[in-house]
Scaffold this motif. Sequence first.
Motif, short mmCIF file in Angstrom:
data_model
loop_
_atom_site.label_atom_id
_atom_site.label_comp_id
_atom_site.label_asym_id
_atom_site.label_seq_id
_atom_site.Cartn_x
_atom_site.Cartn_y
_atom_site.Cartn_z
N THR A 32 0.83 -1.20 0.00
CA THR A 32 0.00 0.00 0.00
C THR A 32 0.87 1.25 0.00
N ARG A 33 1.90 1.25 0.83
CA ARG A 33 2.79 2.40 0.92
C ARG A 33 3.47 2.69 -0.43
N ARG A 34 3.92 1.64 -1.10
CA ARG A 34 4.59 1.83 -2.39
C ARG A 34 3.62 2.34 -3.45
N ILE A 35 2.42 1.83 -3.43
CA ILE A 35 1.43 2.26 -4.43
C ILE A 35 1.02 3.71 -4.21
N THR A 36 0.73 4.08 -2.97
CA THR A 36 0.28 5.45 -2.70
C THR A 36 1.40 6.46 -2.86
N ALA A 37 2.65 6.00 -2.79
CA ALA A 37 3.79 6.91 -2.96
C ALA A 37 4.12 7.15 -4.43
N ARG B 243 -1.99 4.64 7.85
CA ARG B 243 -0.89 5.60 7.72
C ARG B 243 -0.18 5.44 6.37
N ALA B 244 -0.25 4.24 5.82
CA ALA B 244 0.39 4.00 4.52
C ALA B 244 -0.42 4.58 3.38
N GLY B 245 -1.66 4.99 3.66
CA GLY B 245 -2.46 5.63 2.63
C GLY B 245 -3.74 4.93 2.24
N ALA B 246 -4.08 3.82 2.93
CA ALA B 246 -5.35 3.16 2.64
C ALA B 246 -6.50 4.07 3.02
N VAL B 247 -7.60 4.00 2.26
CA VAL B 247 -8.75 4.86 2.56
C VAL B 247 -9.82 4.12 3.33
N GLY B 248 -9.63 2.82 3.54
CA GLY B 248 -10.63 2.07 4.27
C GLY B 248 -10.07 0.77 4.80
N PHE B 249 -10.76 0.20 5.77
CA PHE B 249 -10.31 -1.04 6.39
C PHE B 249 -11.54 -1.86 6.72
N LEU B 250 -11.65 -3.04 6.11
CA LEU B 250 -12.82 -3.90 6.31
C LEU B 250 -12.39 -5.31 6.70
N LEU B 251 -13.20 -5.97 7.50
CA LEU B 251 -12.97 -7.36 7.81
C LEU B 251 -13.48 -8.21 6.65
N LYS B 252 -12.86 -9.37 6.44
CA LYS B 252 -13.23 -10.21 5.31
C LYS B 252 -14.62 -10.82 5.46
N ASP B 253 -15.18 -10.79 6.67
CA ASP B 253 -16.53 -11.31 6.83
C ASP B 253 -17.58 -10.22 6.64
N THR B 254 -17.15 -9.07 6.10
CA THR B 254 -18.09 -8.00 5.77
C THR B 254 -19.11 -8.53 4.76
N PRO B 255 -20.40 -8.26 4.95
CA PRO B 255 -21.42 -8.72 4.00
C PRO B 255 -21.12 -8.24 2.58
N PRO B 256 -21.41 -9.06 1.56
CA PRO B 256 -21.12 -8.70 0.17
C PRO B 256 -21.61 -7.31 -0.23
N ALA B 257 -22.83 -6.97 0.16
CA ALA B 257 -23.37 -5.66 -0.22
C ALA B 257 -22.53 -4.53 0.36
N ASP B 258 -22.04 -4.71 1.59
CA ASP B 258 -21.21 -3.68 2.22
C ASP B 258 -19.84 -3.59 1.55
N LEU B 259 -19.32 -4.73 1.11
CA LEU B 259 -18.04 -4.73 0.42
C LEU B 259 -18.15 -3.98 -0.91
N LEU B 260 -19.22 -4.23 -1.65
CA LEU B 260 -19.43 -3.54 -2.92
C LEU B 260 -19.61 -2.05 -2.69
#
Length: 227
Positions: free
Chosen positions: A69-74, A100-117
């Motif tokens: 993430t850090r390399r991509i956002t840089a 801090r590396a620049g991600a705009v969000g953080f989700l758990l993998k068990d997030t419901p499909p609709a919420d992921l989309l």
Amino acid sequence: MTTPLRVVVVDDQELVRAGFVALLSATPDLEVAGEAGQGEEAVRLVRATRPDVVLMDVRMPVLDGIEATRRITADPACAQTKIVVLTTFGLDEYVFGALRAGAVGFLLKDTPPADLLRAVRVAADGDALLSPSIARRLIDAFAVTPPATVDTGGLPELTEREADVLRLVAQGLSNVEIAERLYIGAATVKTYVSRLLTKLDAATRVHLVIHAYESGLVTRGGERRPA
């Protein structure tokens, strides 16, 4: 016809990756631009395809998701690409590292499909998203050991309304929820958030939350700390 949002999926577990790819591929307004199983491959893929959004796993071989993430956002060439981190783990050093590396969000993998989309669309639109459980724990983590005093040197002069909006952003409220709380329009809230991003030199809405708590402006529950 609206151009589909292009998404890269990064996860070292092939079955999990295939599930995300299938979900995205079955959604008309989304398109899978590629997939990767480790960080270095992800960086190369993103630089080559310039997707709108990357769904990034954290724990991977060769190069983990935080460094990827850090390399991509840089990379200026990837400035328009938004990264949403996905993990099976809860709040730990990975959350803070990813944000801090620049991600705009953080989700758990068990997030419901609709919420992921929805997260993909929200990220592409330039907003930030945390799953409710992560947002609450992120806020509580900062509230456990708040600064002894407010770091006023780290905060430029804010108007009363800007401070109100920042306090509510720090509680994890969306623009619509803030608008309802302050009896103003959602578009007006978006304008205030944009001003805060500029004044606080914050990359994303998530960084506003971090900044508000690190500065001591607000503590648990969003109370304003005395200067």
